[in-house]
Design an enzyme around this catalytic site. Structure first.
Site, short mmCIF file in Angstrom:
data_model
loop_
_atom_site.label_atom_id
_atom_site.label_comp_id
_atom_site.label_asym_id
_atom_site.label_seq_id
_atom_site.Cartn_x
_atom_site.Cartn_y
_atom_site.Cartn_z
N LYS A 41 -17.71 -6.50 7.42
CA LYS A 41 -16.80 -7.49 7.59
C LYS A 41 -15.78 -7.20 8.71
CE LYS A 41 -12.54 -7.43 4.32
NZ LYS A 41 -12.04 -6.73 2.96
N HIS A 53 0.92 -1.10 0.03
CA HIS A 53 -0.09 -0.04 -0.03
C HIS A 53 0.84 1.31 -0.23
CE1 HIS A 53 -3.08 -2.75 2.60
NE2 HIS A 53 -3.71 -2.44 1.08
N ARG A 91 -1.72 -5.82 -8.44
CA ARG A 91 -0.67 -7.07 -8.13
C ARG A 91 -0.55 -8.16 -9.20
NH1 ARG A 91 -3.45 -8.05 -2.26
NH2 ARG A 91 -5.03 -7.95 -3.87
N SER A 114 -3.28 -7.78 2.79
CA SER A 114 -3.37 -7.73 4.43
C SER A 114 -3.68 -8.81 5.06
CB SER A 114 -4.13 -6.60 4.74
OG SER A 114 -3.78 -5.27 4.24
O1 PNS Z 1 -8.78 -2.83 0.54
P1 PNS Z 1 -9.91 -3.40 -0.27
O2 PNS Z 1 -10.72 -4.10 0.91
O3 PNS Z 1 -9.36 -4.01 -1.52
O4 PNS Z 1 -10.60 -1.92 -0.60
C1 PNS Z 1 -11.84 -2.14 -1.49
C2 PNS Z 1 -12.55 -0.74 -1.76
C3 PNS Z 1 -12.63 -0.21 -0.27
C4 PNS Z 1 -11.80 0.14 -2.28
C5 PNS Z 1 -13.71 -0.99 -2.34
O5 PNS Z 1 -14.41 -2.13 -1.88
C6 PNS Z 1 -14.77 0.27 -2.34
O6 PNS Z 1 -14.30 1.17 -3.15
N1 PNS Z 1 -15.68 0.14 -1.47
C7 PNS Z 1 -16.66 1.42 -1.10
C8 PNS Z 1 -18.06 1.10 -1.58
C9 PNS Z 1 -18.16 1.32 -3.14
O7 PNS Z 1 -18.18 2.29 -3.64
N2 PNS Z 1 -18.76 0.13 -3.72
C10 PNS Z 1 -19.05 -0.02 -5.01
C11 PNS Z 1 -17.75 -0.08 -5.95
S1 PNS Z 1 -18.18 -0.23 -7.77
#
Ligand code: PNS
Length: 168
Positions: free
Chosen positions: A49, A25, A98, A135
């Site tokens: 979660k 990150h 990644r 993570s």
């Molecule tokens: O570190 P992560 O858990 O892979 O991050 C995922 C994250 C938080 C970037 C993604 O789940 C997100 O953008 N969530 C916010 C909710 C949202 O906007 N969802 C619709 C996406 S199209």
């Protein structure tokens, strides 16, 4: 005399769960910080979660890890990432990729976010050194006392040891 045109501040968002922040990150955040005037790292609060660290702890670890980048700020959000972007006038999301396995889901989200609100996503290939890093794996390895010292910054390593009660 002509009035100089005010330059638009270029802002980008690095969203994620950051439970906890890893060297992968931080690599993406630091590279985004060199490309944009301001980078907001936003911790997504996902009520459904379970997490190892609280949002405040994640915030602290990110603040410590990005202290060397004056143009990086840390925030917390709940809801749609595009709503956060609109409210804070951020036109672009920066995401690390990644491996090919990341691509399908990330592309889907990027296209959805662009369709929803015209917010673009910039994909940045991760440093190959961190291509396997997640993570979730860090937490699992730390839980069983494995060595994650090359995967997370020292402040996170310390907290992982305290939280998991291991010396890994
Ligand atoms: O570190 P992560 O858990 O892979 O991050 C995922 C994250 C938080 C970037 C993604 O789940 C997100 O953008 N969530 C916010 C909710 C949202 O906007 N969802 C619709 C996406 S199209």
């Amino acid at each position: 005399m002509t009035t100089p045109t005010p330059r638009t501040i270029r802002r980008a968002l690095c969203p994620g769960s950051f439970d906890p922040v890893t060297n992968g990150h931080l690599d993406i955040i630091s590279r985004a910080a060199s490309l944009y005037d301001e980078v907001v790292v936003a911790i997504f609060v996902n009520q459904s979660k379970s997490s190892l660290f609280s949002v405040d702890e994640r915030h602290e670890m990110l603040s410590e890890g990005t202290a060397g980048y004056p143009n990086v700020t840390i925030d917390v959000f709940e809801g749609l990432v595009v709503d956060y972007c609109r409210e804070h006038e951020i036109p672009v999301i920066v995401k690390g990729l990644r491996a090919v396995s990341d691509f399908d889901y990330e592309l889907q989200m990027a296209q959805m976010n662009r369709g929803l609100a015209g917010i673009d996503t910039l994909f940045m290939p991760t440093n190959p050194e961190y291509s396997f890093l997640a993570s979730s794996l860090v937490k699992e390895i730390a839980k069983w006392g494995g060595d994650v010292s090359s995967l997370v910054p020292p402040n996170v390593l310390k907290r992982l040891k305290e939280r998991t009660g291991t010396s890994g």
